[in-house]
Structure formats: structure tokens, C-alpha cells
Design an enzyme around this catalytic site. Structure first.
Site, short mmCIF file in Angstrom:
data_model
loop_
_atom_site.label_atom_id
_atom_site.label_comp_id
_atom_site.label_asym_id
_atom_site.label_seq_id
_atom_site.Cartn_x
_atom_site.Cartn_y
_atom_site.Cartn_z
N ASN A 89 -74.99 3.82 -20.51
CA ASN A 89 -74.15 4.81 -20.09
C ASN A 89 -73.29 5.64 -21.02
O ASN A 89 -73.25 4.88 -22.06
CB ASN A 89 -72.93 4.29 -18.96
CG ASN A 89 -73.39 3.95 -17.69
OD1 ASN A 89 -74.46 4.31 -17.24
ND2 ASN A 89 -72.36 3.63 -16.92
N GLY A 90 -72.98 6.89 -20.93
CA GLY A 90 -72.40 7.63 -22.14
C GLY A 90 -73.45 8.23 -22.81
O GLY A 90 -74.34 8.59 -22.49
N TRP A 95 -76.90 9.86 -14.05
CA TRP A 95 -76.50 11.02 -13.74
C TRP A 95 -76.79 12.05 -15.03
O TRP A 95 -76.65 11.66 -16.18
CB TRP A 95 -75.00 11.14 -13.47
CG TRP A 95 -74.59 12.69 -13.73
CD1 TRP A 95 -73.83 13.06 -14.71
CD2 TRP A 95 -74.22 13.59 -12.48
NE1 TRP A 95 -73.51 14.26 -14.36
CE2 TRP A 95 -73.48 14.49 -12.98
CE3 TRP A 95 -74.53 13.34 -11.23
CZ2 TRP A 95 -73.23 15.74 -12.24
CZ3 TRP A 95 -74.03 14.55 -10.45
CH2 TRP A 95 -73.36 15.68 -10.96
N LYS A 108 -68.40 21.29 -0.85
CA LYS A 108 -68.50 21.03 -2.28
C LYS A 108 -69.22 22.02 -2.74
O LYS A 108 -69.10 22.64 -3.88
CB LYS A 108 -68.84 19.57 -2.41
CG LYS A 108 -68.82 19.25 -3.73
CD LYS A 108 -67.44 19.38 -4.46
CE LYS A 108 -67.50 19.25 -6.07
NZ LYS A 108 -66.13 19.75 -6.70
N CYS A 154 -72.82 7.24 -15.20
CA CYS A 154 -73.84 6.74 -14.35
C CYS A 154 -73.45 5.25 -13.88
O CYS A 154 -72.42 4.89 -14.34
CB CYS A 154 -75.01 6.65 -15.39
SG CYS A 154 -75.51 7.99 -16.21
N HIS A 204 -43.59 45.11 -9.05
CA HIS A 204 -44.42 46.12 -8.52
C HIS A 204 -44.80 46.01 -7.10
O HIS A 204 -45.86 46.29 -6.48
CB HIS A 204 -45.71 46.43 -9.39
CG HIS A 204 -45.29 46.73 -10.65
ND1 HIS A 204 -44.71 48.01 -11.06
CD2 HIS A 204 -45.20 46.12 -11.95
CE1 HIS A 204 -44.49 48.13 -12.42
NE2 HIS A 204 -44.59 47.05 -12.96
N ARG A 218 -70.84 7.47 -6.33
CA ARG A 218 -70.59 8.20 -7.52
C ARG A 218 -71.65 9.81 -7.89
O ARG A 218 -71.04 9.96 -8.90
CB ARG A 218 -70.59 7.22 -8.77
CG ARG A 218 -69.51 6.19 -8.56
CD ARG A 218 -69.73 5.03 -9.57
NE ARG A 218 -69.77 5.52 -10.89
CZ ARG A 218 -69.69 5.02 -11.89
NH1 ARG A 218 -69.94 3.47 -11.91
NH2 ARG A 218 -69.74 5.41 -13.17
N LYS A 277 -55.75 25.33 -6.04
CA LYS A 277 -55.83 24.00 -5.78
C LYS A 277 -54.94 23.95 -4.54
O LYS A 277 -55.04 23.08 -3.52
CB LYS A 277 -55.41 23.22 -6.97
CG LYS A 277 -56.14 23.04 -8.22
CD LYS A 277 -57.50 22.29 -7.94
CE LYS A 277 -58.85 23.16 -7.32
NZ LYS A 277 -59.46 24.01 -8.08
N GLU A 312 -55.76 29.27 -11.20
CA GLU A 312 -56.57 28.15 -10.64
C GLU A 312 -55.81 27.13 -10.11
O GLU A 312 -56.00 26.80 -8.93
CB GLU A 312 -57.19 27.51 -11.93
CG GLU A 312 -57.81 26.23 -11.86
CD GLU A 312 -59.11 26.08 -10.56
OE1 GLU A 312 -59.54 27.14 -10.23
OE2 GLU A 312 -59.04 24.87 -10.42
N GLU A 328 -56.26 25.26 -1.17
CA GLU A 328 -57.43 24.45 -0.64
C GLU A 328 -57.17 23.08 -0.19
O GLU A 328 -57.52 22.64 0.95
CB GLU A 328 -58.32 24.13 -1.92
CG GLU A 328 -59.65 24.67 -2.04
CD GLU A 328 -60.42 24.07 -3.20
OE1 GLU A 328 -61.49 24.04 -3.10
OE2 GLU A 328 -59.77 24.08 -4.57
O1 M6R Z 1 -70.35 24.68 -7.75
P1 M6R Z 1 -69.75 25.92 -8.16
O2 M6R Z 1 -68.82 25.89 -9.37
O3 M6R Z 1 -70.66 27.08 -8.45
O4 M6R Z 1 -68.60 26.14 -7.10
C1 M6R Z 1 -67.86 27.53 -7.00
C2 M6R Z 1 -66.85 27.41 -5.97
O5 M6R Z 1 -67.03 27.35 -4.66
C3 M6R Z 1 -65.81 26.22 -6.20
O6 M6R Z 1 -65.12 26.28 -7.57
C4 M6R Z 1 -64.74 26.23 -5.33
O7 M6R Z 1 -64.05 27.36 -5.51
C5 M6R Z 1 -63.81 24.76 -5.45
N1 M6R Z 1 -63.59 24.15 -4.22
C6 M6R Z 1 -62.42 24.99 -6.03
O8 M6R Z 1 -61.86 24.03 -6.05
#
Ligand code: M6R
Length: 648
Positions: free
Chosen positions: A139-140, A113, A643, A40, A543, A65, A524, A520, A527
């Protein structure tokens, strides 16, 4: 509210007892440990300007933030503390201020937050004590707030909010009512609280000062001429001063317009060092990092602390306040995890854990597939929705489908008050703080941690003999420090990224949990660096995918699992034999992979295969970041991505 350059009398009637003494002057500011922002925003001002205006401006400078409510407390004369607070954007609070046009020489403000209780007016800070003598922002997390609240309830205290902050205000107020100075009341109260927190408090009975206390959550004191201020983060201070002192853990600061006194918890006056901030505003918003993604990667040790705060008690028992009753956990016969993107990858980690450790059948679905897939759902099953934003439309639609079918639903969500958090039967919050970069890093980590807490909680309820909960809880408690060590490989990842910046294809390979984590990591890289990736369990290579390896192809191996290291070493050789470049991530307690691959990176061993694999994500997040940077990509807002995906 009056705008402009007027000055307001500051009723500094307290004697100046000491100022911050200048220790060594630090000309360039590096990112010191503990300066990573908390969740926060904290702001405070005492001096000749209109403190309300200054604090509102400071809160605006912390807006980047993320927050979901905000409030300001000020003193008008010495009669009473005025508190104005509103859920929603700062403009809501601004409207209130415009109606009242308050003026004051002292004010504190907060942008919240939500972590305890929804983002409502009542839960917004500041909070009063029982007698409305003091007011507090925080905060915290105060980990033992429930215990303290019970104590206060027995004494007849009543509460208006669901927050740990209001409990802290009452604890301080109770001490203050004994007749001790405010500073001493804060000191005594701070000794009773466990957790990571930063407080700022002032009183109508000692009207010309505020008292700040810190334990882990950052707090910075800005030093002006005849005015002083406090903030959780540098941007709030920059328009007013560049001279700051960072409050250290277990320190109390008394701030007046004339000076600042820093003491320890025993009241001993201490020397505090003064720094000169050299960042510009934009850099300061990112805590000195070039991008939010990098800042969020580096915040992860703090995220581990925040996520675990209050959830493992002193007897190493896992407490998930908002999860289902024990009867429900006994009854659940199958888990369906439903999520998208990184949250889906966290779900794969959940399946690994639930099936391996709990022998609880678990499936993981992409939300978009689940909702149109006519899923088979048994009445005793549990549907788990993982989402950072809590607003992803496909996940929300899948949740509504489960509710129609009367299946129990549990959310693992970062944003309190979001749709998924509200609509799930129960929600456990990841407490990772606002994630601003489109690429998820710290939220993914926190999701995996909550899944581990959940698994331990179920094992505890079911009294599963094979699972040593105490040992696992101990490993979790040590994780933040190990994660900080894992971040130290950044320089090497930067070199690898520079060498591989022209990669046209990258493989991400592993076995067991390593396969999920590398999946994962591949997302990254795709993306943020726009590098096409091929991710699959390493055993699948032969395979088909192996045919794609050619001279210089980048292949990233997660190799933390000791059970399958030998097999993985063979996969590395297969890739190298075809001209591929192999980057291998393993743990620092094993030498069996020495000399394997073109680059071998180690993360600290945790003793748990799940956590070892999870730690391996850190160097790979750094790889994606630095590769994207080397390729000149946007990073925080990759092309065509958002996002929060609120359209199908
Ligand atoms: O807000 P969410 O966790 O539901 O979002 C899911 C995905 O859209 C999100 O994880 C997306 O794949 C990210 N950009 C990955 O880095």
C-alpha cells in the site's frame, strides 16, 4: 476451493523467536494517529485454516473501501508461489479461485486502488521479484521507484507491470538473493525506499512466515491462537480475532503461526502493545467514525501526503510525470477549466492561481454549460477537466467536444482507468484514495493541490522570475501537519452546528480565494444538511443579497487573505448590524480580526494565501457535517444525489 471448517496443516517449521509482548492493555480504542486506512486493502494469514479462504474473506471485508483489481498469493507445498489476480471486482478473483480450489497454510492478498498504471491484471498485486522467490503486496507509494527501476534495468531486470510495487519486489528480491534472511532483505530494501508505504512479503525459501514493514501506511497485525494475520484495516481481522497490534513507522514484523516479532530498521527487537478491538464491524469499516464523510475529512492530512508523494523532489522541483512536455507548457496561451460541483469550485481556485501567479488567462466552465455554449477555443489553449469519479457525463461530453476541436486536454482525476482519465491526452491523478461519501471533501482538497503543483510546474518550465518555487514547495511539504492542526477545531464547530441547527438560510462570503472556498463550503452545507445557502463574494452583498439577512441568519466568512481583511471586517459588521450571526475563519498569525464576528475560528497560517484559504475549508466541512448530524440527516447519501453523475 474447499469451504467449511476444515483445518489445514501449517508448516510452521521455524522456531518461535519471540511473541508480541503485552504492554498496557487498552480497553477502549480511540482513533490513533496512523490508523486511517490507506488507499488499497492488505490481507494476510498464516495458521491451520485454509489461508486462501481466510484471505479472500478478509479482502471481501475491505471491499467497502473501493478497489479496481485484486489478487492472492499462496504457497502450495514449498515448490512455488502461486499468484492469482484479476482486474475488476472480487467476484472475478473468486471465479479463478473456484477453478483452482487452492489450499495453503499461508497466503497474502490485496485489493488495489490504482495509482501507478491502469487497473489491469498485470498491474494488480501481488508482484514477484526477478527470481520468483518472493511475492509482495503493498500500500502507498514508493516515491523513488523510477530511480530504483533505472538501477534494476541496468542490472538486467525486466518488469511485467507499470507499478512501483513490482520495483519494490525486485529490490527486496535482489537483497534476498545475496543469501540473507528474508527479514534482513526487507529491512535493507526498506532503507532504500522513500515514501509512505506498507509491505507484506513471503518467500518459498522461508515458507512458514511473512514479513511486514511499515512506513506511514497503516498495517495491523491480528493475534490469534496458533494463527496470526495482517491487514491494512480492522474489519478484515474482526471475524478471526479482536487482539491486534498496530505496527509503527520504520518497524518490521515477522509473522508466523506461533508468534510475531517486531524489530526496528536496525534489527533491535521491540515491545509492541496489544489492543483489544471493541468496535462492531460496521463501525470498523468507517475506521471508528460514524460516517464516511467524517472519516474522509479526517483522512485529509494523509491525502496531502499521498497527493504530493514523489511530486516534489529533493531540490524542491515539481515533477508531474504524466503532464505535457515543456514545449507544450511554453506554448499554452489560455486555460479553460471544465468541471461540475466541487470539482468546478476547485477549478475556480485554479483560475485564481493561474491568473494571479502565472498571468495565464483562465476561464472556468460548468461542464453542462460548456458543451452547449459553443465555446471559443484558441488552438493553443489547454482544456483541463477536473473530476473525482472521471465518469461525470457532462464533463465527458465536454471533453469529447474539445477533442473534436483538436484542443489539448488534461485531466485531473481521482479514479485511475475512468473514462475521463483514459480519454484526456494527459492525466494527473489526485491520489486521494476512494471517496465514498457523496459529498466530496478529500477529493476537492487533492484537486486544489494538483492545481497548485501544476502552477508551480508551469512556472518552473517558464522560468518565471517572480515565483519562488522552492519556498512554495516547502509550504506544500508542511501542509499535512497544518491540516492536522486545522482539524482540531472540530469541537468548536460541533458547538456552532448545534447552536445553528435550525438555520433557515446560510450566507457564505469571502474575497479572492476565500470566496471560492466558501462557495465550496456552501455546497457542502446544502448537500448534507439541506440548508439553503447564498454564496457570493462579500463585496457583492450590498448589491442585493444583504436584503435577505434577518435576525439569526447564519453568515460564514472566509477571512484568511490579509490583503482584504479590513474590507471583510466591514462586511461582518454589516451582517451583524442586521441581526445576522457571523462565523469567521481566519489564520492564526493575525490578530486584526480579534473580537470580529460572533465566533472566530483560526487555521494555521501557511505563508501562502492560496493554501491559507484552502485550509479554511476544513472547519467548514466539519460545520456542514455536524450541522447535518444535528438535523438528523442521512449525510453519506443525501436525498436525490448520487456519487457519480452518469446521466444528463
Ligand atoms: O466525479 P466528479 O468530480 O466529476 O463529480 C462532480 C460533482 O458531481 C461532485 O463534485 C458533486 O458536486 C459532489 N457531490 C460535491 O460534494
Amino acid at each position: 476451493m474447499r469451504r467449511g471448517g476444515q483445518s489445514y496443516p501449517c508448516s510452521c517449521d521455524v522456531q518461535q523467536r519471540g511473541v508480541v509482548r503485552v504492554g498496557c492493555f487498552v480497553p477502549t480504542l480511540s482513533i490513533a494517529a496512523g490508523t486511517i486506512p490507506g488507499m488499497c486493502g492488505i490481507a494476510g494469514y498464516v495458521g491451520p485454516r485454509n489461508a486462501v479462504e481466510v484471505v479472500f474473506d478478509q479482502l471481501k471485508r475491505l471491499e467497502y473501501r473501493g478497489y479496481d483489481s485484486a489478487g492472492i498469493a499462496y504457497l502450495n507445498g514449498t515448490d512455488a508461489i502461486h499468484v492469482l489476480k484479476r482486474a475488476g471486482k472480487l467476484s472475478e478473483l473468486g471465479r479463478l479461485l473456484d477453478e483452482k480450489t487452492p489450499e495453503s497454510g499461508i497466503a497474502i492478498g490485496h485489493s488495489r486502488w490504482a495509482t501507478h498504471g491502469a487497473p489491469t491484471d498485470e498491474n494488480a498485486h501481488p508482484h514477484h521479484d526477478r527470481y520468483e522467490d518472493i511475492v509482495l503486496i503493498h500500500n502507498g507509494i514508493v516515491e523513488n521507484y523510477l530511480e530504483l527501476k533505472q538501477e534494476l534495468l541496468r542490472e538486467g531486470h525486466t518488469f511485467r507491470s507499470e507499478t512501483d510495487t513490482e520495483v519494490a519486489a525486485h529490490v527486496i528480491g535482489r537483497e534476498f538473493a545475496q543469501g540473507v534472511p528474508l527479514e534482513e532483505a526487507v529491512r535493507r530494501a526498506a532503507k532504500r525506499m522513500r515514501g509512505a508505504f506498507a509491505f507484506v512479503v513471503f518467500s518459498r525459501r522461508e515458507p512458514a512466515k511473512f514479513v511486514a514493514a511499515r512506513n506511514f501506511s497503516p498495517l495491523i497485525i491480528g493475534l490469534g491462537e496458533g494463527e496470526n494475520m495482517v491487514a491494512s484495516d480492522v474489519p478484515a481481522l474482526l471475524p478471526y480475532t479482536r487482539r491486534v497490534t498496530y505496527l509503527e513507522d520504520d518497524r518490521i514484523a515477522v509473522v508466523t503461526c506461533e508468534g510475531v516479532t517486531v524489530t526496528d530498521l536496525d534489527g533491535k527487537v521491540l515491545e509492541a502493545l496489544v489492543d483489544e478491538i471493541q468496535w462492531d464491524i460496521e463501525a470498523a469499516e468507517k475506521g471508528g467514525y460514524e460516517h464516511f464523510m467524517l472519516k474522509e475529512i479526517h483522512e485529509q492530512p494523509d491525502v496531502v501526503r499521498q497527493c504530493l508523494a514523489g511530486r516534489i523532489d529533493e531540490h524542491a522541483r515539481v515533477r508531474l510525470d504524466n503532464a505535457f512536455s515543456e514545449t507544450v507548457w511554453q506554448e499554452v496561451d489560455r486555460v479553460n477549466i471544465i468541471a461540475c460541483g466541487s470539482a468546478y469550485h476547485a477549478g475556480l481556485m485554479g483560475k485564481y492561481l493561474f491568473e494571479r501567479e502565472l498571468r495565464l488567462p483562465t476561464d472556468v466552465f460548468y461542464s453542462s454549460e460548456f458543451r452547449y455554449g459553443d465555446p471559443l477555443l484558441s488552438p493553443k489553449s489547454l482544456a483541463v477537466f477536473i473530476s473525482q469519479s472521471g465518469e461525470t457525463i457532462d464533463s465527458l461530453a465536454a471533453l469529447r467536444l474539445c477533442k473534436q476541436r483538436r484542443i489539448r486536454t488534461l485531466g485531473i482525476v481521482n479514479v485511475v482507468g475512468s473514462s475521463i482519465a483514459r480519454e484526456c491526452d494527459r492525466t494527473v491523478f489526485t491520489q486521494a484514495g476512494p471517496e465514498i461519501s457523496v459529498a466530496s471533501t478529500k477529493a476537492y482538497l487533492a484537486q486544489c493541490l494538483v492545481l497548485e503543483l501544476l502552477a508551480l510546474h508551469i512556472a518552473q518550465v517558464r522560468e518565471m522570475p517572480g515565483i519562488r518555487i522552492e519556498q512554495e514547495a516547502g509550504r506544500l511539504s508542511g501542509l499535512a501537519d497544518k491540516l492536522a492542526l486545522a482539524l482540531e477545531v472540530e469541537g468548536r464547530m460541533q458547538e456552532v452546528a448545534q447552536a445553528q441547527k435550525d438555520a433557515r438560510l446560510a450566507f457564505f462570503l469571502g474575497r479572492n480565494a476565500d470566496a471560492h472556498v466558501t462557495r465550496e463550503a456552501a455546497l457542502k452545507l446544502k448537500e448534507v444538511a439541506y440548508v439553503p445557502t447564498q454564496e457570493c463574494p462579500a463585496g457583492e452583498m450590498k448589491h442585493g443579497p444583504l436584503a435577505l439577512i434577518e435576525q439569526g441568519t447564519l453568515a460564514v466568512f472566509g477571512a484568511t487573505d490579509p490583503e482584504v481583511r479590513d474590507k471583510l471586517a466591514s462586511n461582518v459588521k454589516e451582517v451583524q448590524a442586521r441581526g445576522g450571526y457571523a462565523l469567521v475563519v481566519t489564520t492564526d498569525d493575525d490578530g486584526s480580526l480579534d473580537g470580529v464576528g460572533d465566533e472566530l475560528v483560526r487555521v494555521p497560517a501557511t505563508g501562502s494565501p492560496y493554501l491559507d484559504a484552502l485550509l479554511a475549508v476544513v472547519p467548514l466541512q466539519l460545520l456542514a457535517y455536524h450541522l447535518a448530524r444535528a438535523r438528523g440527516c442521512e449525510i453519506d447519501q443525501p436525498r436525490t444525489l448520487a456519487k457519480s453523475v452518469t446521466v444528463e
